[in-house]
Design an enzyme around this catalytic site. Sequence first.
Site, PDB file in Angstrom:
ATOM      1  N   ILE A  17       0.830  -1.215   0.000  1.00 24.39           N
ATOM      2  CA  ILE A  17       0.000   0.000   0.000  1.00 24.39           C
ATOM      3  C   ILE A  17       0.862   1.262   0.000  1.00 24.39           C
ATOM      4  CG2 ILE A  17      -0.299   0.059   2.541  1.00 24.39           C
ATOM      5  CD1 ILE A  17      -3.033   0.913  -0.020  1.00 24.39           C
ATOM      6  N   ASN A  30      -5.466   3.051  13.952  1.00 23.79           N
ATOM      7  CA  ASN A  30      -6.228   2.781  15.169  1.00 23.79           C
ATOM      8  C   ASN A  30      -6.683   4.130  15.722  1.00 23.79           C
ATOM      9  OD1 ASN A  30      -4.233   3.824  17.026  1.00 23.79           O
ATOM     10  ND2 ASN A  30      -3.056   1.986  16.543  1.00 23.79           N
ATOM     11  N   ASP A  40      -0.349   0.685   9.294  1.00 26.23           N
ATOM     12  CA  ASP A  40      -0.175   1.955   9.998  1.00 26.23           C
ATOM     13  C   ASP A  40       1.317   2.266  10.176  1.00 26.23           C
ATOM     14  OD1 ASP A  40      -1.113   4.174  11.283  1.00 26.23           O
ATOM     15  OD2 ASP A  40      -1.675   3.163  13.136  1.00 26.23           O
ATOM     16  N   THR A 130      -8.383  -6.733   8.522  1.00 27.36           N
ATOM     17  CA  THR A 130      -8.131  -8.179   8.358  1.00 27.36           C
ATOM     18  C   THR A 130      -6.764  -8.621   8.875  1.00 27.36           C
ATOM     19  OG1 THR A 130      -7.237  -7.933   6.108  1.00 27.36           O
ATOM     20  CG2 THR A 130      -9.626  -8.271   6.328  1.00 27.36           C
ATOM     21  N   GLY A 131      -6.039  -7.711   9.541  1.00 29.19           N
ATOM     22  CA  GLY A 131      -4.758  -8.079  10.142  1.00 29.19           C
ATOM     23  C   GLY A 131      -4.920  -8.195  11.645  1.00 29.19           C
TER      24      GLY A 131
HETATM   25  P1  ADP Z   1      -5.966  -3.857  10.968  1.00 25.32           P
HETATM   26  O1  ADP Z   1      -5.428  -3.418  12.310  1.00 25.32           O
HETATM   27  O2  ADP Z   1      -7.022  -2.915  10.433  1.00 25.32           O
HETATM   28  O3  ADP Z   1      -6.367  -5.286  10.949  1.00 25.32           O
HETATM   29  P2  ADP Z   1      -3.348  -4.367   9.712  1.00 25.32           P
HETATM   30  O4  ADP Z   1      -2.393  -3.294   9.297  1.00 25.32           O
HETATM   31  O5  ADP Z   1      -2.967  -5.217  10.870  1.00 25.32           O
HETATM   32  O6  ADP Z   1      -4.744  -3.598   9.951  1.00 25.32           O
HETATM   33  O7  ADP Z   1      -3.670  -5.302   8.469  1.00 25.32           O
HETATM   34  C1  ADP Z   1      -4.620  -5.044   7.473  1.00 25.32           C
HETATM   35  C2  ADP Z   1      -4.307  -5.867   6.224  1.00 25.32           C
HETATM   36  O8  ADP Z   1      -3.247  -5.254   5.508  1.00 25.32           O
HETATM   37  C3  ADP Z   1      -3.851  -7.302   6.500  1.00 25.32           C
HETATM   38  O9  ADP Z   1      -4.539  -8.148   5.582  1.00 25.32           O
HETATM   39  C4  ADP Z   1      -2.353  -7.276   6.213  1.00 25.32           C
HETATM   40  O10 ADP Z   1      -1.885  -8.516   5.693  1.00 25.32           O
HETATM   41  C5  ADP Z   1      -2.250  -6.216   5.156  1.00 25.32           C
HETATM   42  N1  ADP Z   1      -0.965  -5.482   5.073  1.00 25.32           N
HETATM   43  C6  ADP Z   1       0.006  -5.356   6.014  1.00 25.32           C
HETATM   44  N2  ADP Z   1       1.011  -4.565   5.561  1.00 25.32           N
HETATM   45  C7  ADP Z   1       0.649  -4.167   4.302  1.00 25.32           C
HETATM   46  C8  ADP Z   1       1.261  -3.362   3.290  1.00 25.32           C
HETATM   47  N3  ADP Z   1       2.446  -2.757   3.484  1.00 25.32           N
HETATM   48  N4  ADP Z   1       0.591  -3.190   2.106  1.00 25.32           N
HETATM   49  C9  ADP Z   1      -0.621  -3.776   1.895  1.00 25.32           C
HETATM   50  N5  ADP Z   1      -1.243  -4.553   2.804  1.00 25.32           N
HETATM   51  C10 ADP Z   1      -0.611  -4.757   3.986  1.00 25.32           C
END
Ligand code: ADP
Length: 187
Positions: A17, A30, A40, A130-131
Amino acid sequence: MTTNFLDGRVIVAVGDITEQDTHAIVNAANSTLLGGGGVDDAIHGKGGRAIYDECLKIRQTVYPGGLPTGKAVITPGGDLKARFVIHTVGPVYGMNGGRDAELLADCYFNSLALAAEKNLRSVAFPSISTGAFHYPKHEAARISSRAINDFLDLDDIVSEVRLVFFSESDARMFLKHQNFIAGPKTA
Ligand code: ADP
């Protein structure tokens, strides 16, 4: 692999992203707005101080108690390719008195509404909640696609919504469970 929906206004991609060149990228933040893990951390890490400073300002003014789940705010993109970051707080799965789906849909809808309000035509999303927040990926696929569909039906500003999955298997899971009204076109 890229797959399009809704006449090319939605693109499903695999990637990071923080590397997206859309007008805005969305942060799975958050409620503190002051940093966390996952997306984040990656966004603040690469985007630098300008993002943090504006988040702090938002906390000191409009949202002293933190950004509520489902709402969205916008900051500059700092050192990122994207000029803006839209921060939204996804629901922590199972902690919202049965309102998880409604709140996850709000994240997508409100982020897109903010982009349109600022005249930003392309927006990239990670898979919110989803993380670390443990939203089941198949359910999130159904809800996010429908919320995006609902928004784009009403809007004529946003021309590209890019859904960026961190792995091929996450993208495949999304494609299997998405609920866009029009069918996919794979290129
Ligand atoms: P949340 O706290 O909303 O669950 P997370 O950051 O823990 O957010 O994860 C959200 C999603 O983004 C997960 O499916 C994770 O695998 C994915 N993710 C983590 N890092 C990246 C990145 N650098 N680019 C795209 N997706 C990512």
